[in-house]
Write a protein that holds these residues in place. Structure first.
Motif, PDB file in Angstrom:
ATOM      1  N   GLY A 165       6.636  17.968   1.295  1.00 50.18           N
ATOM      2  CA  GLY A 165       7.774  17.055   1.283  1.00 50.18           C
ATOM      3  C   GLY A 165       7.904  16.290   2.584  1.00 50.18           C
ATOM      4  N   GLY A 166       7.729  16.992   3.704  1.00 50.80           N
ATOM      5  CA  GLY A 166       7.781  16.322   5.004  1.00 50.80           C
ATOM      6  C   GLY A 166       6.639  15.345   5.182  1.00 50.80           C
ATOM      7  N   TRP A 167       5.463  15.721   4.698  1.00 53.36           N
ATOM      8  CA  TRP A 167       4.295  14.841   4.778  1.00 53.36           C
ATOM      9  C   TRP A 167       4.556  13.558   4.001  1.00 53.36           C
ATOM     10  CZ3 TRP A 167       1.042  13.143   0.813  1.00 53.36           C
ATOM     11  CH2 TRP A 167      -0.182  12.589   1.197  1.00 53.36           C
ATOM     12  N   LEU A 168       5.167  13.671   2.826  1.00 54.41           N
ATOM     13  CA  LEU A 168       5.479  12.488   2.030  1.00 54.41           C
ATOM     14  C   LEU A 168       6.517  11.608   2.734  1.00 54.41           C
ATOM     15  CD1 LEU A 168       5.640  13.966  -1.589  1.00 54.41           C
ATOM     16  CD2 LEU A 168       4.048  12.203  -0.785  1.00 54.41           C
ATOM     17  N   ARG A 169       7.500  12.240   3.386  1.00 52.73           N
ATOM     18  CA  ARG A 169       8.513  11.456   4.112  1.00 52.73           C
ATOM     19  C   ARG A 169       7.865  10.660   5.240  1.00 52.73           C
ATOM     20  NH1 ARG A 169      11.622  16.075   3.281  1.00 52.73           N
ATOM     21  NH2 ARG A 169      11.112  16.933   5.328  1.00 52.73           N
ATOM     22  N   VAL A 170       6.959  11.295   5.967  1.00 54.80           N
ATOM     23  CA  VAL A 170       6.279  10.605   7.065  1.00 54.80           C
ATOM     24  C   VAL A 170       5.466   9.426   6.522  1.00 54.80           C
ATOM     25  CG1 VAL A 170       4.519  10.827   8.860  1.00 54.80           C
ATOM     26  CG2 VAL A 170       6.189  12.647   8.524  1.00 54.80           C
ATOM     27  N   LEU A 171       4.714   9.660   5.458  1.00 54.04           N
ATOM     28  CA  LEU A 171       3.907   8.596   4.858  1.00 54.04           C
ATOM     29  C   LEU A 171       4.783   7.444   4.391  1.00 54.04           C
ATOM     30  CD1 LEU A 171       1.349   7.367   3.580  1.00 54.04           C
ATOM     31  CD2 LEU A 171       1.782   8.794   1.567  1.00 54.04           C
ATOM     32  N   LYS A 172       5.869   7.754   3.704  1.00 55.26           N
ATOM     33  CA  LYS A 172       6.737   6.705   3.169  1.00 55.26           C
ATOM     34  C   LYS A 172       7.400   5.907   4.284  1.00 55.26           C
ATOM     35  CE  LYS A 172       7.925   8.692  -1.322  1.00 55.26           C
ATOM     36  NZ  LYS A 172       9.025   9.128  -2.201  1.00 55.26           N
ATOM     37  N   ARG A 173       7.930   6.607   5.292  1.00 55.36           N
ATOM     38  CA  ARG A 173       8.607   5.899   6.378  1.00 55.36           C
ATOM     39  C   ARG A 173       7.630   5.041   7.171  1.00 55.36           C
ATOM     40  NH1 ARG A 173      13.669   8.189   7.574  1.00 55.36           N
ATOM     41  NH2 ARG A 173      14.576   8.756   5.575  1.00 55.36           N
ATOM     42  N   ALA A 174       6.417   5.547   7.389  1.00 52.91           N
ATOM     43  CA  ALA A 174       5.415   4.755   8.105  1.00 52.91           C
ATOM     44  C   ALA A 174       5.042   3.514   7.289  1.00 52.91           C
ATOM     45  CB  ALA A 174       4.174   5.597   8.385  1.00 52.91           C
ATOM     46  N   GLY A 175       4.866   3.684   5.989  1.00 51.59           N
ATOM     47  CA  GLY A 175       4.546   2.549   5.127  1.00 51.59           C
ATOM     48  C   GLY A 175       5.674   1.537   5.091  1.00 51.59           C
ATOM     49  N   GLU A 176       6.913   2.028   5.028  1.00 47.56           N
ATOM     50  CA  GLU A 176       8.072   1.135   5.040  1.00 47.56           C
ATOM     51  C   GLU A 176       8.139   0.336   6.328  1.00 47.56           C
ATOM     52  OE1 GLU A 176      11.290   3.796   4.417  1.00 47.56           O
ATOM     53  OE2 GLU A 176      10.866   4.093   2.279  1.00 47.56           O
ATOM     54  N   PRO A 247      11.288   9.715  18.146  1.00 46.48           N
ATOM     55  CA  PRO A 247      12.163   8.774  18.843  1.00 46.48           C
ATOM     56  C   PRO A 247      12.457   7.556  17.981  1.00 46.48           C
ATOM     57  CG  PRO A 247       9.933   8.587  19.641  1.00 46.48           C
ATOM     58  CD  PRO A 247       9.918   9.652  18.570  1.00 46.48           C
ATOM     59  N   GLY A 248      11.845   6.454  18.289  1.00 45.01           N
ATOM     60  CA  GLY A 248      12.062   5.252  17.503  1.00 45.01           C
ATOM     61  C   GLY A 248      10.893   5.012  16.584  1.00 45.01           C
ATOM     62  N   LEU A 249      10.598   3.757  16.326  1.00 46.22           N
ATOM     63  CA  LEU A 249       9.524   3.419  15.395  1.00 46.22           C
ATOM     64  C   LEU A 249       8.206   3.321  16.143  1.00 46.22           C
ATOM     65  CD1 LEU A 249      11.465   0.732  13.377  1.00 46.22           C
ATOM     66  CD2 LEU A 249      10.941   3.060  12.691  1.00 46.22           C
ATOM     67  N   ASP A 250       7.509   4.425  16.304  1.00 44.16           N
ATOM     68  CA  ASP A 250       6.208   4.420  16.960  1.00 44.16           C
ATOM     69  C   ASP A 250       5.352   5.540  16.399  1.00 44.16           C
ATOM     70  OD1 ASP A 250       7.184   6.705  18.035  1.00 44.16           O
ATOM     71  OD2 ASP A 250       7.234   6.002  20.096  1.00 44.16           O
ATOM     72  N   VAL A 251       4.180   5.726  16.973  1.00 43.61           N
ATOM     73  CA  VAL A 251       3.244   6.700  16.423  1.00 43.61           C
ATOM     74  C   VAL A 251       3.777   8.120  16.503  1.00 43.61           C
ATOM     75  CG1 VAL A 251       1.954   7.076  18.560  1.00 43.61           C
ATOM     76  CG2 VAL A 251       0.815   7.360  16.371  1.00 43.61           C
ATOM     77  N   VAL A 252       4.648   8.398  17.480  1.00 44.31           N
ATOM     78  CA  VAL A 252       5.198   9.745  17.590  1.00 44.31           C
ATOM     79  C   VAL A 252       6.152  10.020  16.437  1.00 44.31           C
ATOM     80  CG1 VAL A 252       6.462  11.340  19.060  1.00 44.31           C
ATOM     81  CG2 VAL A 252       4.999   9.613  20.089  1.00 44.31           C
ATOM     82  N   ARG A 253       6.965   9.050  16.125  1.00 42.94           N
ATOM     83  CA  ARG A 253       7.910   9.237  15.029  1.00 42.94           C
ATOM     84  C   ARG A 253       7.169   9.519  13.718  1.00 42.94           C
ATOM     85  NH1 ARG A 253      12.588   5.146  12.702  1.00 42.94           N
ATOM     86  NH2 ARG A 253      13.279   6.528  11.064  1.00 42.94           N
ATOM     87  N   PHE A 254       6.027   8.868  13.570  1.00 38.17           N
ATOM     88  CA  PHE A 254       5.258   9.052  12.346  1.00 38.17           C
ATOM     89  C   PHE A 254       4.235  10.169  12.506  1.00 38.17           C
ATOM     90  CE2 PHE A 254       6.474   4.448  12.079  1.00 38.17           C
ATOM     91  CZ  PHE A 254       7.546   4.704  11.245  1.00 38.17           C
ATOM     92  N   ARG A 255       4.561  11.076  13.404  1.00 36.27           N
ATOM     93  CA  ARG A 255       3.874  12.359  13.480  1.00 36.27           C
ATOM     94  C   ARG A 255       2.376  12.265  13.743  1.00 36.27           C
ATOM     95  NH1 ARG A 255       7.303  14.933  15.228  1.00 36.27           N
ATOM     96  NH2 ARG A 255       8.347  16.670  14.238  1.00 36.27           N
ATOM     97  N   GLY A 256       1.948  11.277  14.496  1.00 35.33           N
ATOM     98  CA  GLY A 256       0.551  11.201  14.869  1.00 35.33           C
ATOM     99  C   GLY A 256      -0.368  10.635  13.805  1.00 35.33           C
ATOM    100  N   ILE A 257       0.155  10.320  12.612  1.00 36.54           N
ATOM    101  CA  ILE A 257      -0.697   9.719  11.585  1.00 36.54           C
ATOM    102  C   ILE A 257      -1.110   8.316  12.041  1.00 36.54           C
ATOM    103  CG2 ILE A 257      -0.745   8.771   9.254  1.00 36.54           C
ATOM    104  CD1 ILE A 257       0.877  11.068   8.303  1.00 36.54           C
ATOM    105  N   SER A 258      -2.400   8.038  11.971  1.00 36.22           N
ATOM    106  CA  SER A 258      -2.881   6.761  12.492  1.00 36.22           C
ATOM    107  C   SER A 258      -2.487   5.606  11.586  1.00 36.22           C
ATOM    108  CB  SER A 258      -4.405   6.794  12.656  1.00 36.22           C
ATOM    109  OG  SER A 258      -5.039   6.710  11.397  1.00 36.22           O
ATOM    110  N   LEU A 259      -2.377   4.443  12.179  1.00 37.58           N
ATOM    111  CA  LEU A 259      -2.021   3.246  11.428  1.00 37.58           C
ATOM    112  C   LEU A 259      -3.075   2.931  10.377  1.00 37.58           C
ATOM    113  CD1 LEU A 259      -0.247   0.762  10.958  1.00 37.58           C
ATOM    114  CD2 LEU A 259      -1.523  -0.395  12.780  1.00 37.58           C
ATOM    115  N   ASP A 260      -4.350   3.101  10.712  1.00 31.94           N
ATOM    116  CA  ASP A 260      -5.409   2.810   9.750  1.00 31.94           C
ATOM    117  C   ASP A 260      -5.268   3.676   8.499  1.00 31.94           C
ATOM    118  OD1 ASP A 260      -6.634   0.811  11.174  1.00 31.94           O
ATOM    119  OD2 ASP A 260      -8.033   2.141  12.196  1.00 31.94           O
TER     120      ASP A 260
END
Length: 293
Positions: A165-176, A247-260
């Motif tokens: 569930g947390g993994w899906l939240r990270v993916l969705k928020r990063a995509g958004e 923190p805010g909208l950056d790679v740390v917030r998205f838990r280290g998942i790469s942009l690619d």
């Protein structure tokens, strides 16, 4: 099939990257957090991987190979429940390993059986195999199926790895975030697309977050909040929250998942497209307006 398996293994690692920081604490805590990720990946990411280059495979061709790997027991389909319509995949051996390590006395034999019945298993079947549904739900490896109906065999469940569930939240928020950033450019400038390099710069740039109790000050005075208690995404409210994750909208917030890695998901489901601007012009990205999930 061998090439697809190799790409699947790469996708399962999420392309984890670390925040730009000189503090060991930030790197070590991000490492702990990213180890919570289940090695899941998306079928649509394979569409993006194999749609270009020498492969130039159609989604139908990719589907055929994936179905073969599932039938062989190499891959397992995982239900994302009502949270998503995306097709989630996981190596069967990885699923078995995460089930055994979930801390609810699941044996190797239990794990193999649960992996075989991941898409649908009833309470009666679980009990017959000496598995307690309540305990498995509490351990985060069992959920009531989104279309479940109670029958004589009891409630129907789906099996999944912990922290999904947390993994899906990270993916969705990063995509958004990616889509919002691309759409903002089209609304505020004359361009209908953004250079990938600019998107990368925005994705990895730390954003200050004030008012948190658990903070670390980096060398550029950006205050960053971390916790390893759970995987998720913090709302940027400025208030401390034990369940928050960044923190805010950056790679740390998205838990280290790469942009690619995130872009592969968006490209594969048609929410983003690459635009080639000629020799030396680099790659530009454009949001298509299609909802990704």
């Amino acid at each position: 099939p061998t090439t697809v398996q190799r790409q699947c293994k790469h996708l399962a690692s999420h392309g984890v990257q670390f925040p730009h920081s000189t503090t060991l604490s930030q790197r070590s805590k991000t490492t702990v957090i990213t180890t919570q990720y289940p090695p899941l990946f998306l079928q649509c990411q394979l569409y993006a991987v194999f749609s270009t280059g020498t492969a130039n495979a159609t989604p139908t061709a990719v589907d055929t190979v994936v179905e073969s790997l599932v039938a062989q027991g190499i891959l397992t389909r995982i239900s994302g429940g009502p949270q998503t319509s995306l097709q989630l995949l996981m190596f069967t051996k990885d699923l078995e390993r995460t089930l055994i390590s979930a801390g609810c006395n699941i044996t190797e034999e239990d794990a193999k059986w649960l992996a075989d019945t991941a898409e649908a298993v009833t309470a009666t079947e679980l009990i017959a195999n000496n598995l307690d549904p309540t305990q498995l739900v509490a351990a985060g490896v069992l959920s009531i199926a989104s279309n479940a109906i109670t029958t004589n065999s009891g409630v129907e469940y789906t099996v999944h790895p912990p922290h999904m569930g947390g993994w899906l939240r990270v993916l969705k928020r990063a995509g958004e975030w990616v889509l919002k950033t691309l759409n903002t450019v089209t609304k505020t400038t004359s361009s209908s697309s953004m250079e990938k390099g600019e998107l990368v710069s925005r994705y990895t740039k730390p954003v200050p977050m004030k008012g948190t109790k658990a903070t670390i000050t980096t060398n550029n005075n950006v205050r960053t909040h971390f916790t390893t208690k759970r995987v998720g995404v913090a709302k940027n409210t400025g208030k401390h929250n034990d369940n928050s994750t960044g923190p805010g909208l950056d790679v740390v917030r998205f838990r280290g998942i790469s942009l690619d890695w995130v872009l592969l998901a968006l490209l594969g489901c048609g929410a983003v497209e690459y635009l080639s601007v000629g020799v030396g012009g680099g790659v530009r990205l454009r949001a298509t307006g299609k909802k990704p999930w």
